[in-house]
Design a protein around this motif. Structure first.
Motif, PDB file in Angstrom:
ATOM      1  N   VAL A   1      13.776  14.352  82.143  1.00 35.17           N
ATOM      2  CA  VAL A   1      13.477  15.460  83.051  1.00 35.17           C
ATOM      3  C   VAL A   1      13.099  16.693  82.251  1.00 35.17           C
ATOM      4  O   VAL A   1      12.110  17.376  82.541  1.00 35.17           O
ATOM      5  N   THR A   2      13.873  16.991  81.214  1.00 28.24           N
ATOM      6  CA  THR A   2      13.615  18.174  80.390  1.00 28.24           C
ATOM      7  C   THR A   2      12.255  18.082  79.718  1.00 28.24           C
ATOM      8  O   THR A   2      11.483  19.043  79.714  1.00 28.24           O
ATOM      9  N   GLU A   3      11.965  16.927  79.137  1.00 25.91           N
ATOM     10  CA  GLU A   3      10.691  16.755  78.437  1.00 25.91           C
ATOM     11  C   GLU A   3       9.508  16.816  79.391  1.00 25.91           C
ATOM     12  O   GLU A   3       8.427  17.275  79.028  1.00 25.91           O
TER      13      GLU A   3
ATOM     14  N   ARG B   1       5.618  21.936  77.652  1.00 27.24           N
ATOM     15  CA  ARG B   1       4.895  22.981  76.923  1.00 27.24           C
ATOM     16  C   ARG B   1       5.836  23.854  76.104  1.00 27.24           C
ATOM     17  O   ARG B   1       5.382  24.600  75.244  1.00 27.24           O
ATOM     18  N   GLN B   2       7.124  23.780  76.403  1.00 24.55           N
ATOM     19  CA  GLN B   2       8.082  24.613  75.687  1.00 24.55           C
ATOM     20  C   GLN B   2       8.794  23.858  74.562  1.00 24.55           C
ATOM     21  O   GLN B   2       9.232  24.451  73.594  1.00 24.55           O
TER      22      GLN B   2
ATOM     23  N   HIS C   1      20.024  19.344  83.380  1.00 29.41           N
ATOM     24  CA  HIS C   1      19.208  18.192  83.750  1.00 29.41           C
ATOM     25  C   HIS C   1      20.021  16.911  83.620  1.00 29.41           C
ATOM     26  O   HIS C   1      20.936  16.827  82.791  1.00 29.41           O
ATOM     27  N   ALA C   2      19.660  15.929  84.419  1.00 27.73           N
ATOM     28  CA  ALA C   2      20.381  14.663  84.403  1.00 27.73           C
ATOM     29  C   ALA C   2      20.137  13.891  83.107  1.00 27.73           C
ATOM     30  O   ALA C   2      20.988  13.144  82.646  1.00 27.73           O
ATOM     31  N   ASN C   3      18.965  14.086  82.507  1.00 30.71           N
ATOM     32  CA  ASN C   3      18.640  13.392  81.268  1.00 30.71           C
ATOM     33  C   ASN C   3      17.505  14.122  80.560  1.00 30.71           C
ATOM     34  O   ASN C   3      16.901  15.048  81.107  1.00 30.71           O
TER      35      ASN C   3
ATOM     36  N   ASP D   1      12.525  26.014  69.340  1.00 30.59           N
ATOM     37  CA  ASP D   1      12.007  26.572  68.089  1.00 30.59           C
ATOM     38  C   ASP D   1      13.091  26.700  67.031  1.00 30.59           C
ATOM     39  O   ASP D   1      12.815  26.664  65.826  1.00 30.59           O
ATOM     40  N   SER D   2      14.332  26.872  67.484  1.00 32.68           N
ATOM     41  CA  SER D   2      15.444  27.041  66.546  1.00 32.68           C
ATOM     42  C   SER D   2      16.026  25.714  66.091  1.00 32.68           C
ATOM     43  O   SER D   2      17.010  25.689  65.347  1.00 32.68           O
ATOM     44  N   GLY D   3      15.444  24.609  66.546  1.00 35.83           N
ATOM     45  CA  GLY D   3      15.871  23.297  66.083  1.00 35.83           C
ATOM     46  C   GLY D   3      16.991  22.663  66.886  1.00 35.83           C
ATOM     47  O   GLY D   3      17.573  21.664  66.458  1.00 35.83           O
ATOM     48  N   VAL D   4      17.315  23.220  68.057  1.00 31.80           N
ATOM     49  CA  VAL D   4      18.368  22.622  68.881  1.00 31.80           C
ATOM     50  C   VAL D   4      17.849  21.305  69.460  1.00 31.80           C
ATOM     51  O   VAL D   4      16.754  21.261  70.031  1.00 31.80           O
ATOM     52  N   PRO D   5      18.595  20.210  69.320  1.00 34.02           N
ATOM     53  CA  PRO D   5      18.135  18.902  69.807  1.00 34.02           C
ATOM     54  C   PRO D   5      17.876  18.902  71.312  1.00 34.02           C
ATOM     55  O   PRO D   5      18.546  19.598  72.070  1.00 34.02           O
ATOM     56  N   ILE D   6      16.902  18.104  71.733  1.00 35.42           N
ATOM     57  CA  ILE D   6      16.528  18.034  73.140  1.00 35.42           C
ATOM     58  C   ILE D   6      17.712  17.609  74.005  1.00 35.42           C
ATOM     59  O   ILE D   6      17.855  18.049  75.154  1.00 35.42           O
ATOM     60  N   GLU D   7      18.612  16.769  73.457  1.00 36.66           N
ATOM     61  CA  GLU D   7      19.775  16.328  74.227  1.00 36.66           C
ATOM     62  C   GLU D   7      20.672  17.503  74.580  1.00 36.66           C
ATOM     63  O   GLU D   7      21.213  17.578  75.687  1.00 36.66           O
ATOM     64  N   HIS D   8      20.842  18.424  73.645  1.00 32.37           N
ATOM     65  CA  HIS D   8      21.676  19.602  73.897  1.00 32.37           C
ATOM     66  C   HIS D   8      21.003  20.534  74.902  1.00 32.37           C
ATOM     67  O   HIS D   8      21.662  21.073  75.802  1.00 32.37           O
ATOM     68  N   ILE D   9      19.705  20.729  74.737  1.00 34.63           N
ATOM     69  CA  ILE D   9      18.976  21.602  75.665  1.00 34.63           C
ATOM     70  C   ILE D   9      19.061  21.043  77.079  1.00 34.63           C
ATOM     71  O   ILE D   9      19.270  21.785  78.049  1.00 34.63           O
TER      72      ILE D   9
END
Length: 225
Positions: A195-197, A202-203, A190-192, A176-184
């Protein structure tokens, strides 16, 4: 599982309720929510893996050596005991810088356990951060029981919450704060990003705004010309 919006809204009162909770579970919740570390990783965290940056030595040292006067602190998250679930790697390894509130919480726990009074720094380093009164490791059941007591005090339905919800809230709040998915993805170990997505679909904020923002800027300038 709670709806994503509900989790984001409820994370704040759950965190606030830690002020009235027991020191150990209160610190546990603060670290879980603010770092996104898996609950099984937190149960394995030792004081030797809580480190401060010693400016005079230009090195990260365990708090047993560095003390609590450093400007920066971090934790080494070097092993997950999870056999299945949201991790796809055998031994996720990452170093996470700690938010100031986490540092203050850990220092409070350190003093609460009387570790500042020990003459043997090695003895303190070998201890788990989150353990029973006898110094043994907490079980998943120990954590879940104490966690739900805090959730109930926060006015939430305790049966809808488990400790892992703090990790989900961590992902939601960063997204929600705009942090890129790569950083999260790196933060949660996570390995990549796939996996996170997949795990946190839902988050993760579904709207990609970069293209619209850029085009508004480009065509806004054209129309003004």
């Amino acid at each position: 599982m709670l709806a994503t919006t509900g989790r984001r809204a409820a994370a704040r009162p759950a965190s606030g309720a830690t002020e009235e909770a027991g020191t150990r579970i209160g610190v546990y919740i603060v670290l879980s929510l603010l770092t996104g570390v898996r609950t099984e990783e937190l149960r394995e965290l030792s004081w030797s893996h809580v480190v401060g940056f010693a400016a005079d030595r230009k090195a990260w040292l365990p708090v047993t050596e560095a003390g609590w006067d450093c400007e920066e602190y971090a934790i080494y998250v070097w092993r997950s005991v999870r056999q299945s679930g949201d991790t796809k790697t055998v031994k996720p390894r990452r170093t996470l810088k700690l938010p100031q509130r986490c540092v203050e919480a850990l220092r409070k726990l350190w003093e609460h356990d009387g570790l500042d009074q020990l003459d043997d720094a090695g003895g303190a380093a070998a201890r788990l951060v989150f353990c029973t009164k006898d110094g043994t490791a907490l079980s998943a059941g120990n954590v879940r029981r104490d966690f739900r007591k805090v959730v109930k005090k926060a006015g939430l339905v305790e049966t809808e919450w488990t400790p892992k919800e703090m990790r989900h809230s961590f992902v939601s709040l960063l997204s929600d704060s705009g942090v890129p998915i790569e950083h999260i993805s790196r933060l949660v170990g996570h390995a990549n990003t796939v996996v996170t997505e997949t795990v946190y679909r839902r988050q993760i904020r579904p709207v990609m705004e970069e293209g619209a923002t850029a085009m508004d800027g480009i065509f806004g300038r054209i129309l003004e010309a």
